[in-house]
Every structure is written in C-alpha cells, then in structure tokens.
Scaffold this motif. Structure first.
Motif, PDB file in Angstrom:
ATOM      1  N   VAL A   1     -34.259 -40.544 -15.503  1.00  0.00           N
ATOM      2  CA  VAL A   1     -34.235 -41.863 -16.525  1.00  0.00           C
ATOM      3  C   VAL A   1     -33.411 -41.758 -17.699  1.00  0.00           C
ATOM      4  CG1 VAL A   1     -35.298 -43.226 -18.347  1.00  0.00           C
ATOM      5  CG2 VAL A   1     -36.400 -42.273 -16.002  1.00  0.00           C
ATOM      6  N   PHE A   2     -32.009 -42.301 -18.638  1.00  0.00           N
ATOM      7  CA  PHE A   2     -31.231 -41.947 -19.393  1.00  0.00           C
ATOM      8  C   PHE A   2     -31.743 -42.830 -20.424  1.00  0.00           C
ATOM      9  CE2 PHE A   2     -29.069 -40.021 -15.977  1.00  0.00           C
ATOM     10  CZ  PHE A   2     -28.310 -39.494 -16.345  1.00  0.00           C
ATOM     11  N   LEU A   3     -32.020 -41.988 -21.895  1.00  0.00           N
ATOM     12  CA  LEU A   3     -32.236 -43.042 -23.189  1.00  0.00           C
ATOM     13  C   LEU A   3     -30.891 -42.572 -23.804  1.00  0.00           C
ATOM     14  CD1 LEU A   3     -33.721 -44.838 -24.797  1.00  0.00           C
ATOM     15  CD2 LEU A   3     -34.131 -42.291 -26.050  1.00  0.00           C
ATOM     16  N   HIS A   4     -30.257 -43.908 -23.607  1.00  0.00           N
ATOM     17  CA  HIS A   4     -28.249 -43.753 -24.567  1.00  0.00           C
ATOM     18  C   HIS A   4     -28.599 -44.776 -24.976  1.00  0.00           C
ATOM     19  CE1 HIS A   4     -24.435 -42.547 -23.411  1.00  0.00           C
ATOM     20  NE2 HIS A   4     -23.901 -44.143 -23.407  1.00  0.00           N
ATOM     21  N   GLN A   5     -28.459 -44.382 -25.978  1.00  0.00           N
ATOM     22  CA  GLN A   5     -28.386 -44.849 -27.434  1.00  0.00           C
ATOM     23  C   GLN A   5     -26.502 -45.795 -28.028  1.00  0.00           C
ATOM     24  OE1 GLN A   5     -32.651 -45.582 -29.477  1.00  0.00           O
ATOM     25  NE2 GLN A   5     -31.770 -43.054 -29.204  1.00  0.00           N
ATOM     26  N   ILE A   6     -26.415 -45.700 -27.397  1.00  0.00           N
ATOM     27  CA  ILE A   6     -24.631 -45.464 -28.121  1.00  0.00           C
ATOM     28  C   ILE A   6     -23.901 -47.332 -26.769  1.00  0.00           C
ATOM     29  CG2 ILE A   6     -24.365 -43.174 -29.308  1.00  0.00           C
ATOM     30  CD1 ILE A   6     -22.925 -42.239 -26.983  1.00  0.00           C
ATOM     31  N   ALA A   7     -22.913 -47.092 -27.935  1.00  0.00           N
ATOM     32  CA  ALA A   7     -22.235 -48.141 -26.429  1.00  0.00           C
ATOM     33  C   ALA A   7     -21.416 -47.526 -26.145  1.00  0.00           C
ATOM     34  CB  ALA A   7     -22.046 -49.146 -27.661  1.00  0.00           C
ATOM     35  N   ALA A   8     -20.769 -46.316 -25.993  1.00  0.00           N
ATOM     36  CA  ALA A   8     -20.039 -45.293 -24.955  1.00  0.00           C
ATOM     37  C   ALA A   8     -20.815 -46.154 -23.389  1.00  0.00           C
ATOM     38  CB  ALA A   8     -19.206 -43.768 -25.154  1.00  0.00           C
ATOM     39  N   PRO A   9     -19.564 -45.831 -22.363  1.00  0.00           N
ATOM     40  CA  PRO A   9     -20.459 -45.732 -21.050  1.00  0.00           C
ATOM     41  C   PRO A   9     -21.338 -44.397 -20.594  1.00  0.00           C
ATOM     42  CG  PRO A   9     -18.306 -46.110 -20.442  1.00  0.00           C
ATOM     43  CD  PRO A   9     -19.020 -46.075 -22.110  1.00  0.00           C
ATOM     44  N   CYS A  10     -22.493 -44.079 -20.402  1.00  0.00           N
ATOM     45  CA  CYS A  10     -22.801 -42.975 -19.810  1.00  0.00           C
ATOM     46  C   CYS A  10     -22.428 -42.927 -18.384  1.00  0.00           C
ATOM     47  CB  CYS A  10     -24.499 -43.344 -19.699  1.00  0.00           C
ATOM     48  SG  CYS A  10     -25.577 -41.800 -19.090  1.00  0.00           S
ATOM     49  N   HIS A  11     -21.336 -41.778 -18.813  1.00  0.00           N
ATOM     50  CA  HIS A  11     -21.275 -40.678 -18.262  1.00  0.00           C
ATOM     51  C   HIS A  11     -21.579 -39.953 -17.347  1.00  0.00           C
ATOM     52  CE1 HIS A  11     -17.537 -42.254 -19.227  1.00  0.00           C
ATOM     53  NE2 HIS A  11     -17.198 -42.548 -20.740  1.00  0.00           N
ATOM     54  N   LEU A  12     -22.779 -39.069 -18.294  1.00  0.00           N
ATOM     55  CA  LEU A  12     -23.476 -38.099 -17.141  1.00  0.00           C
ATOM     56  C   LEU A  12     -24.326 -39.176 -15.729  1.00  0.00           C
ATOM     57  CD1 LEU A  12     -24.776 -35.442 -16.963  1.00  0.00           C
ATOM     58  CD2 LEU A  12     -26.396 -36.107 -18.433  1.00  0.00           C
ATOM     59  N   ALA A  13     -24.596 -40.552 -16.012  1.00  0.00           N
ATOM     60  CA  ALA A  13     -25.401 -41.231 -15.370  1.00  0.00           C
ATOM     61  C   ALA A  13     -23.993 -41.184 -13.813  1.00  0.00           C
ATOM     62  CB  ALA A  13     -26.130 -42.733 -15.963  1.00  0.00           C
ATOM     63  N   ILE A  14     -23.133 -41.867 -14.047  1.00  0.00           N
ATOM     64  CA  ILE A  14     -22.470 -41.830 -13.117  1.00  0.00           C
ATOM     65  C   ILE A  14     -21.875 -40.597 -12.026  1.00  0.00           C
ATOM     66  CG2 ILE A  14     -19.556 -42.681 -12.455  1.00  0.00           C
ATOM     67  CD1 ILE A  14     -20.015 -43.831 -15.185  1.00  0.00           C
ATOM     68  N   LEU A  15     -21.739 -39.426 -13.394  1.00  0.00           N
ATOM     69  CA  LEU A  15     -21.686 -38.152 -12.572  1.00  0.00           C
ATOM     70  C   LEU A  15     -23.203 -38.044 -11.390  1.00  0.00           C
ATOM     71  CD1 LEU A  15     -20.272 -35.781 -12.207  1.00  0.00           C
ATOM     72  CD2 LEU A  15     -21.116 -34.332 -14.191  1.00  0.00           C
ATOM     73  N   ALA A  16     -24.468 -37.615 -12.102  1.00  0.00           N
ATOM     74  CA  ALA A  16     -25.472 -37.418 -11.160  1.00  0.00           C
ATOM     75  C   ALA A  16     -25.713 -39.049  -9.963  1.00  0.00           C
ATOM     76  CB  ALA A  16     -27.015 -38.252 -12.237  1.00  0.00           C
ATOM     77  N   GLU A  17     -24.995 -40.085 -10.195  1.00  0.00           N
ATOM     78  CA  GLU A  17     -24.967 -41.363  -9.533  1.00  0.00           C
ATOM     79  C   GLU A  17     -23.977 -40.609  -7.503  1.00  0.00           C
ATOM     80  OE1 GLU A  17     -24.036 -44.528 -10.674  1.00  0.00           O
ATOM     81  OE2 GLU A  17     -26.276 -45.019 -11.584  1.00  0.00           O
ATOM     82  N   SER A  18     -22.824 -39.611  -8.309  1.00  0.00           N
ATOM     83  CA  SER A  18     -21.676 -39.006  -7.534  1.00  0.00           C
ATOM     84  C   SER A  18     -22.452 -37.917  -6.778  1.00  0.00           C
ATOM     85  CB  SER A  18     -21.136 -39.115  -8.115  1.00  0.00           C
ATOM     86  OG  SER A  18     -21.213 -37.360  -9.031  1.00  0.00           O
ATOM     87  N   ILE A  19     -23.735 -37.377  -7.125  1.00  0.00           N
ATOM     88  CA  ILE A  19     -24.372 -36.239  -6.124  1.00  0.00           C
ATOM     89  C   ILE A  19     -25.838 -37.242  -5.379  1.00  0.00           C
ATOM     90  CG2 ILE A  19     -23.200 -34.594  -7.194  1.00  0.00           C
ATOM     91  CD1 ILE A  19     -25.996 -34.270  -9.129  1.00  0.00           C
ATOM     92  N   GLY A  20     -25.889 -37.921  -5.769  1.00  0.00           N
ATOM     93  CA  GLY A  20     -27.301 -38.596  -4.151  1.00  0.00           C
ATOM     94  C   GLY A  20     -28.276 -38.415  -5.359  1.00  0.00           C
ATOM     95  N   LEU A  21     -27.779 -38.525  -6.973  1.00  0.00           N
ATOM     96  CA  LEU A  21     -29.408 -39.268  -7.824  1.00  0.00           C
ATOM     97  C   LEU A  21     -29.774 -40.278  -8.458  1.00  0.00           C
ATOM     98  CD1 LEU A  21     -29.412 -35.721  -9.616  1.00  0.00           C
ATOM     99  CD2 LEU A  21     -30.591 -35.751  -8.248  1.00  0.00           C
ATOM    100  N   LYS A  22     -31.114 -41.117  -7.914  1.00  0.00           N
ATOM    101  CA  LYS A  22     -31.294 -42.119  -8.539  1.00  0.00           C
ATOM    102  C   LYS A  22     -30.852 -42.568  -9.749  1.00  0.00           C
ATOM    103  CE  LYS A  22     -33.951 -46.005  -7.523  1.00  0.00           C
ATOM    104  NZ  LYS A  22     -35.631 -46.670  -7.645  1.00  0.00           N
ATOM    105  N   THR A  23     -30.607 -42.989 -10.851  1.00  0.00           N
ATOM    106  CA  THR A  23     -30.423 -43.226 -12.382  1.00  0.00           C
ATOM    107  C   THR A  23     -30.775 -44.686 -13.159  1.00  0.00           C
ATOM    108  OG1 THR A  23     -27.854 -43.516 -12.519  1.00  0.00           O
ATOM    109  CG2 THR A  23     -28.569 -41.599 -12.170  1.00  0.00           C
ATOM    110  N   ARG A  24     -31.275 -44.319 -13.858  1.00  0.00           N
ATOM    111  CA  ARG A  24     -31.497 -45.596 -15.182  1.00  0.00           C
ATOM    112  C   ARG A  24     -31.395 -45.205 -16.546  1.00  0.00           C
ATOM    113  NH1 ARG A  24     -37.289 -47.040 -16.911  1.00  0.00           N
ATOM    114  NH2 ARG A  24     -37.625 -45.543 -15.331  1.00  0.00           N
ATOM    115  N   ILE A  25     -31.120 -46.817 -16.355  1.00  0.00           N
ATOM    116  CA  ILE A  25     -30.785 -46.390 -18.304  1.00  0.00           C
ATOM    117  C   ILE A  25     -30.820 -47.721 -18.950  1.00  0.00           C
ATOM    118  CG2 ILE A  25     -28.192 -46.179 -19.626  1.00  0.00           C
ATOM    119  CD1 ILE A  25     -26.678 -45.808 -17.902  1.00  0.00           C
ATOM    120  N   VAL A  26     -31.480 -46.451 -20.236  1.00  0.00           N
ATOM    121  CA  VAL A  26     -31.822 -47.515 -20.973  1.00  0.00           C
ATOM    122  C   VAL A  26     -31.781 -47.246 -22.610  1.00  0.00           C
ATOM    123  CG1 VAL A  26     -34.800 -47.479 -22.109  1.00  0.00           C
ATOM    124  CG2 VAL A  26     -34.851 -46.441 -19.550  1.00  0.00           C
ATOM    125  N   LYS A  27     -31.417 -48.364 -23.186  1.00  0.00           N
ATOM    126  CA  LYS A  27     -31.000 -48.170 -24.475  1.00  0.00           C
ATOM    127  C   LYS A  27     -31.025 -47.897 -25.375  1.00  0.00           C
ATOM    128  CE  LYS A  27     -26.729 -49.619 -22.872  1.00  0.00           C
ATOM    129  NZ  LYS A  27     -25.299 -48.203 -23.059  1.00  0.00           N
TER     130      LYS A  27
END
Length: 222
Positions: free
Chosen positions: A9-35
């Motif tokens: 679960v990423f707490l991502h409070q800025i407008a830019a894309p959350c690249h770390l979440a994309i990276l996590a998904e690339s290795i098979g981890l389920k992600t959720r972004i909270v603004k």
C-alpha cells in the motif's frame, strides 16, 4: 516473486506517477496507491506492507513522516522518495521503520530493497546498523532484571541461534549469514523464524531491541 505480503500500500501524495508501485508490480507484487492519508485504512486481517512517500508528507523534526510514527507499531512501514540528508536515518531505524528508498537511487537498488523488505529484512546501510548496535550495547543497562521467563527463553536458544542473533545484530543479511555459517539461506530463515518465536519478536527491529536489552545476560548462558 514469492512473498508473504498480500499487498503493498503506497501513500503517494504528489501528482507525479508512483514509479515504485509500477516497479513492484513488475516483480509480481499486488499494489494499491492511496493519495490522501485520510483515505488510508488499516486492514488488520490482511498482511499488507505500507510505503510512505517522504515527498508531500507532513514531517517531524527528524524528517520522518508523522503518519509513519503512528503506523509503525501496528503494521510494517518503509519510506520511499526520501531526499538524502533530509532525514535522520538512525531515528527512523529505532522507530521501527523497515527501510529507506531514496529518490536518487537506481531502479535496481530500489528493486532489491523492495525484495528484502517484503522478505522481512531491514533495508539500511550496513555501517549504520552496526553503528546503532554498538551504541545500544554501550548504553545497555547491565542491571536489567532478568525474569524467569526471559531466562527460560535464553536457555531455549541454541548456540547456532545465538550466533545468528549476533550476526543479525551486526547488520548481516540472510545471504551473508548463510555464507558465513556454510548453510543454506532456507536454513537461515528457519533459524530466524525459530528465534522470532522464542524471543517473541515479530521482526528484526524487535529482535534488535530484545538483544540490546539482554545481550550481556544472553552471552553468559552456556
């Protein structure tokens, strides 16, 4: 990759894309972004791992997001998008934050850090971990009363487990411990699981605190 974590679960409070979440998904981890922090709900029935961006967060005097201080006693927490020099690493480690991912780090190092943290390892510079352990040992109150229960815990620890506790306290990771003791990483993980169970530690941070409290007594147990 295999992991005991249900979701990152990423707490991502800025407008830019959350690249770390994309990276996590690339290795098979389920992600959720909270603004927004107000939208963050802790699901105690799930084994989630929380990553809080330093950018955009309300910080304390040490540069640590205030939300991290509130969450760290309830769920595993790490920080990302950390600006170098803006945060007291020692305070973060002693607070219980599992690791730091810096905004200027290479993607491969971030990926390694993610893998380690979801495998229940700390992700800090090894010299920092060693420094903190030395300081904790120096501050150790040798007059700490050892209860019968703690004495029983120490007696249950095997010599191999005590050795592994000392290696963990020096900042060694599972692979390094395996190489040092000429055993497999799987065996190291089994030993660490046993150590966690015997010392009633949920993770390496709690084991660190247990060890720094009872180190001198533990070393006297034959």
């Amino acid at each position: 990759m295999s992991s005991n974590i249900d979701e990152l679960v990423f707490l991502h409070q800025i407008a830019a894309p959350c690249h770390l979440a994309i990276l996590a998904e690339s290795i098979g981890l389920k992600t959720r972004i909270v603004k927004h922090a107000a939208e963050l709900e802790l699901d105690k029935n799930s084994n989630n791992f929380y990553l809080i961006s330093q950018k955009g967060a309300a910080l304390d005097a040490k540069g640590i997001p205030l939300l991290a201080s509130r969450l760290v006693n309830h769920v595993p927490v790490a920080l990302y998008q950390v600006e170098r020099g803006s945060l007291d690493q020692e305070s973060a480690l002693l607070l219980g934050v599992r690791g730091l991912l810096y905004s200027d780090q290479r993607m491969d190092l971030m990926l390694t850090g993610l893998r380690k943290m979801v495998s229940d390892e700390l992700w800090y510079d090894r010299p920092l971990i060693s420094k903190i352990f030395r300081r904790l040992v120096q501050q150790l109150d040798t007059n700490v009363d050892v209860t019968e229960e703690t004495e029983a815990i120490m007696q249950r620890l095997t010599n191999r487990e005590r050795t592994i506790i000392q290696l963990v306290s020096s900042g060694a990771r599972n692979k390094e411990i395996a190489q040092r003791l000429c055993i497999s990483e799987h065996t190291v993980k089994a030993h660490i699981s046993s150590i966690f169970r015997k010392t009633e530690s949920r993770n390496r941070v709690e084991l660190l605190r247990w060890y720094q409290t009872y180190q001198s007594h533990c070393e006297l147990v034959s």
